[in-house]
Motif scaffolding. Structure first.
Motif, PDB file in Angstrom:
ATOM      1  N   ALA A  17       0.736  -1.032   0.240  1.00 22.07           N
ATOM      2  CA  ALA A  17      -0.006   0.222  -0.057  1.00 22.07           C
ATOM      3  C   ALA A  17       0.701   1.173   0.202  1.00 22.07           C
ATOM      4  O   ALA A  17       0.588   2.051  -0.558  1.00 22.07           O
ATOM      5  CB  ALA A  17      -0.994  -0.326   1.123  1.00 22.07           C
ATOM      6  N   GLY A  48       1.969   6.181  -3.997  1.00 23.38           N
ATOM      7  CA  GLY A  48       1.076   6.555  -4.652  1.00 23.38           C
ATOM      8  C   GLY A  48       1.179   7.958  -3.441  1.00 23.38           C
ATOM      9  O   GLY A  48       0.405   8.815  -3.000  1.00 23.38           O
ATOM     10  N   TYR A  75       5.190   1.908 -13.706  1.00 26.01           N
ATOM     11  CA  TYR A  75       5.164   2.487 -12.094  1.00 26.01           C
ATOM     12  C   TYR A  75       7.072   2.021 -11.758  1.00 26.01           C
ATOM     13  O   TYR A  75       6.761   2.750 -11.089  1.00 26.01           O
ATOM     14  CB  TYR A  75       4.754   1.070 -10.908  1.00 26.01           C
ATOM     15  CG  TYR A  75       4.322   1.733  -9.695  1.00 26.01           C
ATOM     16  CD1 TYR A  75       4.024   2.710  -8.992  1.00 26.01           C
ATOM     17  CD2 TYR A  75       5.521   1.636  -8.721  1.00 26.01           C
ATOM     18  CE1 TYR A  75       3.329   2.806  -7.927  1.00 26.01           C
ATOM     19  CE2 TYR A  75       4.752   1.875  -7.394  1.00 26.01           C
ATOM     20  CZ  TYR A  75       4.319   2.181  -6.723  1.00 26.01           C
ATOM     21  OH  TYR A  75       4.632   2.578  -5.799  1.00 26.01           O
ATOM     22  N   PHE A 118      -6.216   3.653  -4.991  1.00 26.43           N
ATOM     23  CA  PHE A 118      -4.334   3.811  -6.037  1.00 26.43           C
ATOM     24  C   PHE A 118      -3.773   3.328  -4.776  1.00 26.43           C
ATOM     25  O   PHE A 118      -3.277   2.564  -4.599  1.00 26.43           O
ATOM     26  CB  PHE A 118      -4.547   4.859  -6.136  1.00 26.43           C
ATOM     27  CG  PHE A 118      -2.778   4.183  -7.332  1.00 26.43           C
ATOM     28  CD1 PHE A 118      -2.813   4.035  -8.239  1.00 26.43           C
ATOM     29  CD2 PHE A 118      -1.583   5.066  -6.125  1.00 26.43           C
ATOM     30  CE1 PHE A 118      -2.012   3.171  -9.101  1.00 26.43           C
ATOM     31  CE2 PHE A 118      -0.828   5.269  -7.550  1.00 26.43           C
ATOM     32  CZ  PHE A 118      -0.724   3.894  -8.542  1.00 26.43           C
ATOM     33  N   SER A 119      -4.251   4.926  -3.108  1.00 27.38           N
ATOM     34  CA  SER A 119      -2.832   4.143  -2.270  1.00 27.38           C
ATOM     35  C   SER A 119      -2.831   3.160  -1.546  1.00 27.38           C
ATOM     36  O   SER A 119      -2.114   2.560  -1.166  1.00 27.38           O
ATOM     37  CB  SER A 119      -2.840   5.492  -1.758  1.00 27.38           C
ATOM     38  OG  SER A 119      -2.146   5.563  -0.397  1.00 27.38           O
ATOM     39  N   SER A 169      -3.574   0.348  -2.898  1.00 24.01           N
ATOM     40  CA  SER A 169      -3.794  -1.007  -3.692  1.00 24.01           C
ATOM     41  C   SER A 169      -4.898  -2.128  -4.114  1.00 24.01           C
ATOM     42  O   SER A 169      -4.044  -2.949  -4.525  1.00 24.01           O
ATOM     43  CB  SER A 169      -3.051  -2.161  -3.244  1.00 24.01           C
ATOM     44  OG  SER A 169      -1.352  -1.250  -3.144  1.00 24.01           O
TER      45      SER A 169
HETATM   46  N1  PHE Z   1      -0.512   1.379  -3.883  1.00 23.61           N
HETATM   47  C1  PHE Z   1       0.694   1.763  -4.261  1.00 23.61           C
HETATM   48  C2  PHE Z   1       1.173   3.208  -4.056  1.00 23.61           C
HETATM   49  O1  PHE Z   1       1.109   3.968  -3.170  1.00 23.61           O
HETATM   50  C3  PHE Z   1       0.696   1.528  -5.856  1.00 23.61           C
HETATM   51  C4  PHE Z   1       0.187   0.228  -5.815  1.00 23.61           C
HETATM   52  C5  PHE Z   1      -1.399   0.055  -6.498  1.00 23.61           C
HETATM   53  C6  PHE Z   1       0.583  -1.374  -5.182  1.00 23.61           C
HETATM   54  C7  PHE Z   1      -1.703  -1.198  -7.463  1.00 23.61           C
HETATM   55  C8  PHE Z   1      -0.148  -2.358  -5.852  1.00 23.61           C
HETATM   56  C9  PHE Z   1      -1.049  -2.324  -6.621  1.00 23.61           C
HETATM   57  O2  PHE Z   1       2.555   3.806  -4.644  1.00 23.61           O
END
Ligand code: PHE
Length: 464
Positions: free
Chosen positions: A26, A30, A109, A230-231, A233
């Motif tokens: 997580a 993000g 990413y 997003f944060s 995941s």
């Molecule tokens: N949550 C991660 C972040 O904040 C991004 C992420 C998205 C990781 C989807 C895994 C899957 O950067």
């Protein structure tokens, strides 16, 4: 039983290891990059309050759903969905989501993660010192457009990620999280303390904590929801993949809340590092957009701590190392999502699966990296590869995946199976369970539909 289980390398050895691994997924770019940028662009504290609200009402319930599904199956995502549905084979198809999403999300990413690695290197060789303000923008533009440099740093990240995943669930993923997460926390606390000593600190704090609701529009509300997704995941079965490795005695609700709290704290603390620093330079505003971390901040750190070069040097280095670690623990979870599929479904050896997924991401990631330079003109559906991949994952797959999961757990799954999983077979009391169930059946699907509609532009009329 737990003893024998904990020797199995396909299970996180400890409860804390399970929390740290999920928190590692997580906490990522993000939090340290996207969150401050969004907060800056959406008016500060009001955005944060709305974000926290959605985290609780949407992020955590969907996360608990993913954890319950994964832990119930104990093997892989496909098996988990089939087993949870009471043997209905069609639901196995949900197991394809993490493979596709994992490959796509990691490919873009890793490009940004590569940038953070290059910036950590630059900080280490004191490459930021003695430049004038315009130079930082020029340098970043030149670096991100340079095909060799950007691809090379991306490959470094992917190799590291693949090698960690190749080591296995306990020796690779769990160990990496156990080392990097506490270190990340220490780094962040040190940087917050330093940043708060700067002259602009109080201005930065009021930007972060004094809500100005006049800046809130429909668009702000919906951006906050997207950021919560997003944060954490959630939505693409990333946490579902990890939950397959959770022991049966892990308290899923406690785990989910811990991850959400850690994730939110890291996001807020990143704000506490960045905003006081930005406000310490007269004339600079935090709404600098995505360039905040790679153009504004290197400059800010040098200027703010300029009177003591050793502090400026250390601050920059620690900050970019923090970003690298945050990015790595997330990229590990992304690679695992896809690698687990090949291990479980095709019987590939873990190192082979991990390196193959890494290699595919090198190819796809090269397209994304080049979209900042050589292939700037190459577009598909009006977007460069980087933006296209981000769009597919964050704006299509995450909301649709979450929506499907809510419908699955709310309407398809036998309620007793769900309750059993969340209470560890009735051992734990979960007083909030009825609230969770109500949210997952009636509230979350509606909200998710709204995010989705927003991403597709249906609410554009709300944005001024
Ligand atoms: N949550 C991660 C972040 O904040 C991004 C992420 C998205 C990781 C989807 C895994 C899957 O950067």
């Amino acid at each position: 039983m737990n003893e024998t289980k904990s020797k199995d390398t396909k299970v996180f050895a400890s409860k804390i290891g399970a929390i740290l691994a999920a928190a590692g997924s997580a906490v990522g770019l993000g939090n340290v990059w996207r969150f401050p940028t969004e907060t800056g662009a959406n008016g500060g504290a009001a955005f944060i309050l709305i974000y926290i609200f959605f985290m609780l009402i949407l992020g955590v319930p969907v996360m608990l759903t993913e954890l319950a599904i994964g832990r119930h199956g104990q093997k892989d995502v496909m098996t988990s969905f089939e087993k949870m549905s009471g043997g209905r084979k069609g639901w196995r198809l949900m197991g394809l989501i993490p493979v596709v999403a994992g490959l796509l999300v990691l490919s873009y990413y890793a490009v940004v993660a590569g940038w953070t690695m290059y910036y950590a290197y630059e900080a280490a060789i004191n490459g930021f010192a003695g430049k004038d303000a315009g130079q930082y923008a020029q340098d970043f533009g030149a670096f991100s457009a340079d095909p060799i440099a950007s691809v090379l740093w991306m490959v470094v990240i992917l190799v590291m990620t693949a090698e960690i995943v190749a080591l296995g669930v306990q020796r690779g993923i769990e160990r990496a999280a156990r080392i990097m997460m506490p270190l990340l926390f220490i780094f962040i606390v040190v940087l917050v303390v330093c940043s708060l000593t700067l002259p602009g600190a109080s201005k930065g704090l009021s930007f972060l904590f004094m809500p100005d609701f006049s800046k809130v529009t429909g668009g702000t509300v919906l951006s906050a929801m997207g950021q919560a997704f997003f944060s954490l995941s959630v939505g693409i079965c990333c946490l579902c993949t990890y939950a397959c490795y959770f022991r049966k005695d892990v308290n899923l609700v406690q785990n989910g809340f811990s991850v959400a709290i850690i994730d939110t704290m890291v996001a807020l603390m990143s704000g506490l590092i960045i905003f006081p620093a930005v406000y310490s330079i007269p004339g600079l505003a935090p709404d600098a957009g995505p360039s905040l971390v790679f153009i504004t901040l290197p400059n800010v750190f040098q200027t703010a701590f300029g009177s003591v070069p050793a502090v400026a040097y250390t601050f920059s280095l620690v900050f970019y190392l923090l970003l690298v670690m945050a990015a790595l623990t997330s990229s590990i979870s992304m690679l695992e999502m896809a690698a687990a599929f090949f291990v479980e479904r095709f019987g590939w050896k873990r190192p082979v699966a991990a390196r193959s997924v890494g290699a595919i991401c090198v190819v796809l990631g090269t397209f994304c990296a080049l979209s900042f330079g050589e292939w700037q003109e190459v577009t598909l559906f009006g977007m460069g590869f980087f933006d296209l991949f981000d769009f597919i994952v964050a704006k299509l797959m995450m909301p649709v995946g979450s929506f499907l999961m809510c419908v699955f757990v709310g309407y398809v799954v036998d309620e007793r199976v769900l309750r059993n999983e969340l209470t560890n077979g009735g051992v734990l009391r979960q007083p909030l369970y009825p609230v969770y169930r109500f949210i997952i059946r009636f509230v979350a699907p509606v909200l998710i539909f709204m995010i989705f509609a927003n991403e597709l532009g249906m609410f554009d009329f709300l944005k001024k």
